[in-house]
Design a protein around this motif. Sequence first.
Motif, PDB file in Angstrom:
ATOM      1  N   GLU A 147       0.822  -1.209   0.000  1.00  0.00           N
ATOM      2  CA  GLU A 147       0.000   0.000   0.000  1.00  0.00           C
ATOM      3  C   GLU A 147       0.857   1.260   0.000  1.00  0.00           C
ATOM      4  N   LEU A 148       1.950   1.226   0.739  1.00  0.00           N
ATOM      5  CA  LEU A 148       2.844   2.376   0.795  1.00  0.00           C
ATOM      6  C   LEU A 148       3.515   2.627  -0.556  1.00  0.00           C
ATOM      7  N   SER A 149       4.115   1.617  -1.125  1.00  0.00           N
ATOM      8  CA  SER A 149       4.863   1.811  -2.372  1.00  0.00           C
ATOM      9  C   SER A 149       3.954   1.972  -3.587  1.00  0.00           C
ATOM     10  N   HIS A 150       2.776   1.338  -3.575  1.00  0.00           N
ATOM     11  CA  HIS A 150       1.880   1.407  -4.731  1.00  0.00           C
ATOM     12  C   HIS A 150       0.834   2.521  -4.612  1.00  0.00           C
ATOM     13  N   SER A 151       1.067   3.447  -3.692  1.00  0.00           N
ATOM     14  CA  SER A 151       0.202   4.624  -3.610  1.00  0.00           C
ATOM     15  C   SER A 151       0.686   5.701  -4.583  1.00  0.00           C
ATOM     16  N   LEU A 152       1.883   5.532  -5.115  1.00  0.00           N
ATOM     17  CA  LEU A 152       2.430   6.484  -6.082  1.00  0.00           C
ATOM     18  C   LEU A 152       1.678   6.369  -7.405  1.00  0.00           C
ATOM     19  N   ASP A 153       1.402   7.498  -8.026  1.00  0.00           N
ATOM     20  CA  ASP A 153       0.603   7.524  -9.254  1.00  0.00           C
ATOM     21  C   ASP A 153       1.188   6.670 -10.387  1.00  0.00           C
ATOM     22  N   ASN A 154       2.517   6.666 -10.521  1.00  0.00           N
ATOM     23  CA  ASN A 154       3.122   5.952 -11.654  1.00  0.00           C
ATOM     24  C   ASN A 154       3.077   4.428 -11.526  1.00  0.00           C
ATOM     25  N   ILE A 155       2.797   3.884 -10.329  1.00  0.00           N
ATOM     26  CA  ILE A 155       2.701   2.419 -10.195  1.00  0.00           C
ATOM     27  C   ILE A 155       1.401   1.967  -9.525  1.00  0.00           C
ATOM     28  N   ARG A 156       0.477   2.887  -9.325  1.00  0.00           N
ATOM     29  CA  ARG A 156      -0.808   2.563  -8.690  1.00  0.00           C
ATOM     30  C   ARG A 156      -1.578   1.485  -9.471  1.00  0.00           C
ATOM     31  N   HIS A 157      -1.364   1.412 -10.784  1.00  0.00           N
ATOM     32  CA  HIS A 157      -2.087   0.469 -11.646  1.00  0.00           C
ATOM     33  C   HIS A 157      -1.557  -0.967 -11.542  1.00  0.00           C
ATOM     34  N   HIS A 158      -0.424  -1.176 -10.860  1.00  0.00           N
ATOM     35  CA  HIS A 158       0.122  -2.524 -10.720  1.00  0.00           C
ATOM     36  C   HIS A 158      -0.863  -3.426  -9.967  1.00  0.00           C
ATOM     37  N   LYS A 159      -0.964  -4.669 -10.393  1.00  0.00           N
ATOM     38  CA  LYS A 159      -1.851  -5.634  -9.753  1.00  0.00           C
ATOM     39  C   LYS A 159      -1.007  -6.694  -9.037  1.00  0.00           C
ATOM     40  N   PRO A 160      -1.325  -7.002  -7.788  1.00  0.00           N
ATOM     41  CA  PRO A 160      -0.537  -8.004  -7.064  1.00  0.00           C
ATOM     42  C   PRO A 160      -0.913  -9.437  -7.471  1.00  0.00           C
ATOM     43  N   LEU A 161       0.093 -10.276  -7.551  1.00  0.00           N
ATOM     44  CA  LEU A 161      -0.124 -11.714  -7.680  1.00  0.00           C
ATOM     45  C   LEU A 161      -0.034 -12.296  -6.280  1.00  0.00           C
ATOM     46  N   MET A 162      -0.847 -13.314  -6.019  1.00  0.00           N
ATOM     47  CA  MET A 162      -0.797 -14.006  -4.733  1.00  0.00           C
ATOM     48  C   MET A 162      -0.917 -15.491  -4.961  1.00  0.00           C
ATOM     49  N   ARG A 163      -0.293 -16.251  -4.093  1.00  0.00           N
ATOM     50  CA  ARG A 163      -0.472 -17.700  -4.153  1.00  0.00           C
ATOM     51  C   ARG A 163      -1.893 -18.031  -3.758  1.00  0.00           C
ATOM     52  N   ASN A 164      -2.445 -19.031  -4.430  1.00  0.00           N
ATOM     53  CA  ASN A 164      -3.769 -19.534  -4.084  1.00  0.00           C
ATOM     54  C   ASN A 164      -3.548 -20.934  -3.553  1.00  0.00           C
ATOM     55  N   ASN A 165      -3.491 -21.102  -2.241  1.00  0.00           N
ATOM     56  CA  ASN A 165      -3.195 -22.405  -1.651  1.00  0.00           C
ATOM     57  C   ASN A 165      -4.368 -23.352  -1.829  1.00  0.00           C
ATOM     58  N   ARG A 166      -4.069 -24.501  -2.403  1.00  0.00           N
ATOM     59  CA  ARG A 166      -5.066 -25.552  -2.609  1.00  0.00           C
ATOM     60  C   ARG A 166      -4.508 -26.839  -2.034  1.00  0.00           C
ATOM     61  N   SER A 167      -5.374 -27.630  -1.464  1.00  0.00           N
ATOM     62  CA  SER A 167      -4.907 -28.953  -1.067  1.00  0.00           C
ATOM     63  C   SER A 167      -5.037 -29.830  -2.297  1.00  0.00           C
ATOM     64  N   GLY A 168      -4.077 -30.639  -2.531  1.00  0.00           N
ATOM     65  CA  GLY A 168      -4.096 -31.431  -3.754  1.00  0.00           C
ATOM     66  C   GLY A 168      -3.379 -32.735  -3.578  1.00  0.00           C
ATOM     67  N   GLY A 169      -2.953 -33.264  -4.681  1.00  0.00           N
ATOM     68  CA  GLY A 169      -2.439 -34.610  -4.682  1.00  0.00           C
ATOM     69  C   GLY A 169      -0.954 -34.732  -4.738  1.00  0.00           C
ATOM     70  N   GLY A 170      -0.492 -35.390  -5.760  1.00  0.00           N
ATOM     71  CA  GLY A 170       0.855 -35.910  -5.868  1.00  0.00           C
ATOM     72  C   GLY A 170       1.967 -34.890  -5.817  1.00  0.00           C
TER      73      GLY A 170
END
Length: 186
Positions: free
Chosen positions: A142-165
Amino acid sequence: MRSKEVQVIPWVLGDSNYVRCPSQRLDPQKTVFVGALHGMLNAEGLAHIFNDLFGGVVYAGIDTDKHKYPIGSGRVTFNSTKSYMKAVAAAFVEIKCQKFSKKVQVDPYLEDSLCSCCLLKQGPYFCRDLLCFKYFCRHCWELSHSLDNIRHHKPLMRNNRSGGGPATRPTISLTPPTSKLGDREL
């Protein structure tokens, strides 16, 4: 009762992983997540496609569910940062072959990591824009992406799923806003 047409795609368990260079150490910082894979594409095919496009592929894996069946995502590891960055910069790759045509997404493979700014808190947000290209905690994002020149950046996040192998890994999703599109949030 209505009938519905289905496609049955056989899957060989050995098709989930392909190691091109067994002596090469797999570096998560040179690994990309590949989403929206077609069910007919195996790890070896994925490795060859990405090697032809970007060079330096040492490993490809197809993510599987608890029954060891592909879930439509995977990852590719490269032997150089140059190949890795070319793949990340592509963002999407159109795969066309005789049996199918599919546009797949390419993102950095995310791990659990500390915030690259404060180095104190977990950094669940990753900025894939090349100006940033690092992990952030919520406060630092929030602090770094409040600047106008990078406000449009979208964060990627891990989506934890329980799974198999062993090929199963968490997938990546975008955070805000919350409308759903497939397995990823936009």
